[in-house]
Motif scaffolding. Structure first.
Motif: not given
Length: 474
Positions: A117-118, A192-202, A204-206
């Protein structure tokens, strides 16, 4: 049979009579069940702790300074620890009435749901203050389930093991914890291999969504668990009770609960300081790249998975207290050198510190405790006693530890000296707890009295039980 010999716990032991049978296969299933469930619990906590150090100050507390953001993130981290004693109190009565297995399955579902849920919580920019509020609620649920998880797993494995292998078998719970930490670190490395914008956008939820896979794996194994022979024997002879009155647990075991509290408060504090706070210290003060933190966690946890069993087995050979003294004294004196190495910024030194922290603080302390704490309590309220002692101390150890360290770091202009003094202080409490506690290696788990309450014995082991405590050679 003579009535006196039947009712005297110092003369009559189901261990000798094999009234409750358990096979080697049952022991292996119990070991896997305890380890995998704890892997989930640790996975949930480590991904949250890492998120608190790397992400949450951006997602849920974006309108404050970085220092205040870290403090707020670790405050929500502490909420889970404040929930743990409440969860322990709630589930302990079921652990004593319905069994250890029932609790381990129930807490599995609760922790898995809360962590998943987090990943669904909108950011602060989307729903404002409701975002951190929902985060706190989920964190509370996570801690509520964890409050009975680790105590239940160690009690089940200790009661299932052969008497001379309790330390080794109970330590497998913490092998699971190392695996959970390694999986959590690996999950963060991948996103963290994702682009920084994608990492913070979605991205981290994965990491939080992935907990559903660990939950399913743990459920598959835990559904095959058998109840411990000690609990089964207890239920055969005990009257059915509607609930376990907590006032009786505290009345009969307050001295033992207090000793467990002292022994665990420093150990638990150091464990989560190494696993959670050190990451934020390295990023905010030493200016280490954030992507390096999960890699150090992965290496440290992987190595600690092997040393956990070694420490547990050492407690079987040399005694619980000797190993506890060695682990805790080492952590006490290593605190200042540890920070001196970290502030150099040298990646090799940092990696060595993290590995040391996992071997001694994160896994070493709890591996030495694994069989010790259940052995300190009698059969009557063992689950409740271990749970209350561990989880109340966890509030003042790992619960507030990272938060206190962050506050000290902010108050003293990023100086690590106050943090080091705080760490040494809480570890000194654990050393006092070890000093005033008895040796319990080989103690009968069927004895209803706590180790401190047994009379005419040496170090908590009744002299009349010498023959009953003979065990098979390894």
């Amino acid at each position: 049979m003579d009535r006196t010999s039947t009712n005297n716990p110092q003369e009559h032991h189901p261990e000798d009579e094999n009234t409750v049978q358990i096979t080697e296969h049952d022991r292996k299933v119990a070991a896997w069940g305890g380890a995998v469930g704890t892997a989930l619990e640790q996975y949930d906590f480590i991904i949250y702790g890492t998120a608190a150090a790397l992400v949450f100050n951006h997602i849920f507390f974006p309108n404050v300074s970085p220092a205040v953001g870290y403090l707020a993130s670790f405050s929500t981290f502490a909420v889970g620890f404040f929930a743990r004693p409440l969860g322990g109190i709630f589930f302990s009565k079921y652990g004593e009435k319905l069994g250890r297995k029932w609790v381990l399955v129930a807490t599995l579902y609760l922790m898995g749901f809360a962590t998943f849920a987090m990943g669904l919580i909108p950011s602060y920019d989307q729903i404002g203050l409701f975002a951190p509020l929902l985060l706190v609620i989920c964190r509370f649920m996570q801690g509520f389930g964890a409050g009975a998880e680790m105590a239940g797993a160690t009690v089940l494995l200790t009661e299932t093991a052969l008497p001379n292998k309790r330390g080794k078998m109970a330590s497998l719970v913490w092998v699971g914890a190392s695996v959970g930490t390694a999986l959590g670190a690996l999950a963060w490395i991948m996103v963290q291999l994702l682009p920084e914008q994608d990492f913070y956008a979605w991205g981290w939820r994965l990491v939080f969504f992935s907990s559903i896979l660990v939950t399913f794996a743990a459920w598959l194994i835990r559904r095959g668990l058998k109840e411990s022979p000690v609990f089964a024997e207890k239920k055969r002879h005990a009257k059915q009770e509607k609930a376990i009155p907590l006032r009786e647990v505290f009345r009969d075991g307050k001295a033992t609960i207090f000793r467990v509290f002292l022994m665990n408060v420093g150990a638990n504090g150091h464990s989560y300081i190494y696993q959670a706070f050190i990451g934020s210290f390295l990023v905010s003060v030493v200016k280490v790249n954030a992507s390096f933190i999960p890699k150090t966690l992965l290496v440290g946890a992987t190595i600690a998975a092997f040393t956990s069993v070694m420490i547990g087995r050492a407690s079987d050979i040399y005694g619980r207290k000797k190993i506890m003294y060695f682990i805790h004294t080492t952590l006490f004196f290593a605190t200042i050198p540890m920070f001196m190495l970290l502030e150099t910024g040298n990646t090799l030194y940092i990696m060595l510190v993290i590995i040391f922290g996992f071997i001694f603080a994160a896994e070493g302390t709890v591996s030495a405790q694994a069989a010790y704490f259940p052995e300190l309590f009698g059969s009557k309220y063992r689950y409740a006693g271990v749970t209350l002692g561990r989880e109340m101390s966890a509030v003042f150890g790992g619960g507030i530890g990272p938060m206190v360290c962050s506050a000290l770091l902010t108050a003293f202009s990023n100086s690590w000296w106050p943090v080091a003094i705080y760490m040494m202080f809480i570890m000194s409490l654990s050393l006092i707890g070890i000093y005033i506690s008895p040796e319990t290696r080989g103690r009968s788990l069927y004895t209803p009295e706590n180790a401190m309450d047994e009379k005419n014995g040496l170090n908590g082991i009744p002299q009349g039980n010498a023959s009953a405590l003979k065990v098979e050679k390894s």
